[in-house]
Design an enzyme around this catalytic site. Structure first.
Site, PDB file in Angstrom:
ATOM      1  N   HIS A   1       0.916  -0.916  -0.001  1.00  0.00           N
ATOM      2  CA  HIS A   1       0.375  -0.385   0.094  1.00  0.00           C
ATOM      3  C   HIS A   1       0.623   1.296   0.343  1.00  0.00           C
ATOM      4  CE1 HIS A   1      -3.531  -2.529   1.693  1.00  0.00           C
ATOM      5  NE2 HIS A   1      -2.877  -3.214   0.536  1.00  0.00           N
TER       6      HIS A   1
ATOM      7  N   CYS B   1      -4.334   0.717 -22.379  1.00  0.00           N
ATOM      8  CA  CYS B   1      -3.971   0.781 -21.569  1.00  0.00           C
ATOM      9  C   CYS B   1      -3.082   0.275 -20.873  1.00  0.00           C
ATOM     10  CB  CYS B   1      -5.190   1.209 -20.199  1.00  0.00           C
ATOM     11  SG  CYS B   1      -6.482  -0.072 -20.281  1.00  0.00           S
TER      12      CYS B   1
HETATM   13  C1  PEP Z   1      -3.618  -4.475 -17.840  1.00  0.00           C
HETATM   14  O1  PEP Z   1      -3.627  -5.956 -17.678  1.00  0.00           O
HETATM   15  O2  PEP Z   1      -2.895  -4.791 -19.489  1.00  0.00           O
HETATM   16  C2  PEP Z   1      -3.959  -3.508 -17.113  1.00  0.00           C
HETATM   17  C3  PEP Z   1      -3.787  -2.101 -17.637  1.00  0.00           C
HETATM   18  O3  PEP Z   1      -4.783  -3.805 -16.319  1.00  0.00           O
HETATM   19  P1  PEP Z   1      -4.136  -4.474 -14.666  1.00  0.00           P
HETATM   20  O4  PEP Z   1      -2.257  -3.930 -14.849  1.00  0.00           O
HETATM   21  O5  PEP Z   1      -4.501  -3.371 -13.587  1.00  0.00           O
HETATM   22  O6  PEP Z   1      -3.746  -5.558 -14.799  1.00  0.00           O
END
Ligand code: PEP
Ligand code: MG
Length: 764
Positions: free
Chosen positions: A378, A691
């Site tokens: 955290h 993303c």
């Molecule tokens: C991903 O899997 O690319 C993503 C952006 O989600 P996380 O990194 O939170 O798993």
């Protein structure tokens, strides 16, 4: 085992037995073996000889703390984990006084410091003797413990003291190599400690040691009335600080930690707690010792509870006691103590919670180094959000630093330079200047629209998850938040946030974003993202296990509450919800049906309905590659989570360094998969963005533009570099070039893409 000996040495005349024992000790010292193994043998022998249930050796580290180096009888896992600070506990007291401590009822001694990890709660009597050179220079402490309450005899003390003497000789002569580290850790020297980067950045500054716990040295007082008054004043001050913090409405300070502070306030008002402390004072303790005594009882209870929720609450109470001790010691609980922090503070801590970090004046904190704590902790999440360069797992850093030491935190490599040489400082100063120059350049780009040379608008949003992230949208000049990781609020909370708390949180987030869109990803927990207060079965392959939407659909209560909170938080605004780890279109249908039901319910209740609710999927599982035409028409948008998509495509754990970079995300295979998603989205006119980490790397993002992506979401600090790249790209030319490369080349296109960028003046 050792109790099976035929002769009880305490009954026999001590001399011969002692002489035999000493011979054995000297043999152990002479045997070829490493330092640790020798200490392990010694504690076994001493326990056997003295018929003790426990024998342990604590050795002094440079910071004066005592580290458990060897033990027979205590939990072996506590070795090198348990530390006693200078003067802390009976072990610390023994080192401090440089004389034996013989306590039949150790746990009720005001100095006793309970350490749950050792499993020592069953031992009552304790005998500790200093391991010292010439009587005063204490190198460590040798301890025996027994279950029964007993005062150790003079003979026992003598055996232990003699053993300590032999031990001291060998420690000093270096025979216990690798154990006596005093010389090695000379504080005048430079050191590099290698840790793990937990929040990117570079910090040059001065050490401030984060002391989580005050050591109580004044134990007894003849004036209970005075001590009780001191306690009451301190409790009143503590309460006032908590009230102030909760009322000041400084969301970034209280924000997601409001639950922690609320729990603190609840305990601070608990009459039972105050009563127990007063009772302890009435028995002749100082206010500090009274607080510490009750704190010890709490710790003992904490260890006994199986229920994680109750354990967490007791942990809150433990932390509150630490705060109260700091008030009694005249240190402010906030802003890191009474002394003003240097403007270039680098905090160094053994452990630290997120609330501790938020206590400091963050404008003065440049870096953070923690002995424990990994990237998922955290405090790491909060450090990242605050833009503090942070390194975790920095083993041994505490005993190498002093307050005020110059220090460099390189959170790119994980290196921490303590008292660096002037050459190192000069080279890092250059690096820092270079970074600052780049930052200035990116700042100038902030209001420049991200248009390619041929006029294509590229969407650039940020990834976020905490209230402290919100100002970054504006600071980075981003379009909005393309990925709001809602699990972060759950991860930094001490207990499952209730619907009201969630609603209020989402409302605040949307208020702060104004008219810029936010895509909220529903809870992505389970797997390696465990919530301490939610029971989760242990799984052999958590990344392939019961996580994200799988858990949400099996336990719809959790998802339903979150959807309700999101709908209420949105009010009449538009709402964007994204579902993580969808593997089959049927999962999307089920989640969408749940959302529609909640909308209906809200409508029936007459609540304000969002202008529109967009429901999208996070494209993270390769199975969706074969359901593209079924998926695209169903969803309002798609966001590719390339981190997970590629880890599953290549069957390579993204957190395992050995394999994570083995398969290049710019390989033809990965790009083909990513292109097929973009193509399908184009065919169905489904808005698409990406993303994962790729979005934030200029060369990766350039490749993605070349295969049809026009929208990205990334860490705020990557917006500038990616925008610089966008401004130099001609999408038509790039697409044509990539089409040829993907048809003709094999393996990674990283180098050819870099060459293309260099030839076309694209900044990557
Ligand atoms: C991903 O899997 O690319 C993503 C952006 O989600 P996380 O990194 O939170 O798993
Ligand atoms: Mg993911």
């Amino acid at each position: 085992m050792h109790k099976q000996r035929g002769q009880d040495p305490r009954v026999a005349s001590p001399e011969p037995a002692l002489r035999i024992f000493m011979r054995r000790l000297r043999q152990i010292m002479a045997e070829p073996s490493d330092g640790q193994a020798r200490l392990d043998t010694i504690v076994r022998q001493v326990a056997g000889h003295m018929v003790a249930d426990v024998c342990s050796i604590y050795l002094k580290r440079q910071d004066g703390s005592l580290e458990l180096f060897a033990t027979e009888g205590l939990n072996p896992a506590a070795k090198h984990i348990t530390f006693m600070m200078r003067g802390e506990g009976l072990v610390g007291l023994c080192a401090h006084l440089a004389q034996p401590v013989n306590e039949p009822d150790a746990q009720n001694h005001p100095s006793f410091s309970y350490r749950p990890e050792t499993g020592e709660e069953i031992y009552h009597s304790l005998l500790a003797v200093p391991v010292s050179r010439g009587g005063s220079d204490v190198l460590g402490v040798l301890v025996v413990q027994n279950r029964t309450e007993r005062l150790y005899s003079d003979d026992d003390v003598e055996v232990l003291e003699t053993t300590a003497m032999v031990l001291a000789e060998h420690l000093v002569s270096g025979d216990v190599a690798g154990v006596n580290s005093a010389a090695e850790f000379s504080r005048s020297r430079s050191h590099v400690v290698r840790g793990q980067p937990i929040a990117d950045g570079l910090a040059l500054g001065h050490v401030v040691i984060h002391e989580s716990r005050i050591v109580v040295t004044e134990l007894r007082s003849e004036q209970p009335a005075v001590e009780i008054e001191r306690l009451e004043t301190a409790v009143a001050e503590l309460k006032a600080t908590l009230d102030e913090l909760l009322e000041q409405n400084d969301m970034a300070a209280a924000g997601e930690h409001r639950e922690v502070f609320e729990a603190y306030r609840m305990f601070a008002n608990d009459r039972g707690w105050l009563r127990r402390m007063k009772e302890a004072i009435q028995q002749g303790l100082t206010a500090e010792a009274g607080v510490a005594r009750v704190q010890n009882d709490t710790r003992a209870r904490m260890g006994a509870h199986k229920d994680t929720y109750l354990r967490e609450r007791l942990k809150d109470l433990d932390e509150l006691s630490d705060r109260l001790l700091r008030v009694l010691a005249g240190r402010k609980t906030g802003n890191g103590g009474a002394k003003a922090l240097p403007a270039d503070t680098v905090l160094v801590a053994r452990t630290m919670g997120p609330a501790d970090l938020l206590d400091y004046d963050r404008t003065r904190i440049k870096g953070l180094v923690i002995e424990d704590s990994g990237g998922q902790s955290h405090v790491a999440i909060v450090a990242k959000a605050l833009g503090i360069a942070a390194v975790g797992q920095a083993r041994g850093v505490m005993e190498r630093v002093d307050s005020g030491d110059p220090i460099i935190v390189d959170a790119e490599t994980g290196d921490v330079h303590i008292r660096p040489s002037s050459e190192i400082i000069a080279s890092y100063a250059d690096k820092a200047r270079f970074r600052a120059r780049k930052r200035r350049k990116y700042k100038l780009l902030k209001s420049v629209p991200p248009l390619t040379l041929d006029g294509q608008r590229i969407g650039l949003s940020i990834n976020a998850g905490l209230l402290v992230d919100m100002p970054q949208i504006e600071a980075a000049g981003a379009d909005g938040i393309g990925l709001f990781r809602t699990e972060l609020q759950f991860m930094v909370a001490q207990a499952l946030p209730r619907m009201e708390r969630q609603t209020q949180f989402y409302r605040e987030v949307m208020d702060l974003a104004g008219d810029r869109p936010i895509t909220f990803r529903t809870l992505d927990v389970g797997g390696d993202k465990a919530l301490p207060y939610l029971r989760h079965p242990a799984e052999e392959n958590p990344a392939l296990g019961w996580r994200a939407i799988r858990m949400a659909l099996d336990r719809p209560g959790l998802l339903r509450t979150q959807i309700r909170a999101l709908l209420r938080g949105a009010g009449a605004r538009e709402l964007r919800v994204m579902l993580p780890l969808i593997t089959a279109v049927s999962e999307f249908d089920a989640a969408r049906a749940l959302i529609d039901r909640e909308l209906e319910l809200l409508d029936r209740r007459g609540g304000p309905l969002p202008k529109r609710v967009h429901v999208g999927v996070m494209f993270e599982v390769p199975s969706l590659l074969y359901q593209l035409d079924a998926l695209m028409p169903r969803v309002d948008f798609v966001s590719v989570g390339s981190n997970d998509l590629l880890q599953y495509l290549f069957a390579a754990d993204r957190n395992n360094e050995r394999v994570a970079s083995r398969y290049d995300r710019l390989s033809v295979v990965a790009l083909r998969a990513l292109k097929s998603v973009a193509d399908a989205a184009g065919r169905h006119r489904t808005p698409i963005s990406l993303c994962g980490e790729m979005a934030g790397s200029p060369v990766d993002a350039m490749a993605l533009i070349g295969i049809g992506y026009r929208s990205f979401s990334m860490a705020p600090s990557n917006i500038g570099p990616v925008k610089s790249m966008v401004l130099g790209v001609d999408t038509a030319d790039l697409a044509a070039h990539m089409a040829v490369m993907m048809a003709t080349a094999e393996g990674s296109l990283r180098e050819p893409l870099k060459a293309y960028a260099a030839a076309h003046n694209v900044e990557v």
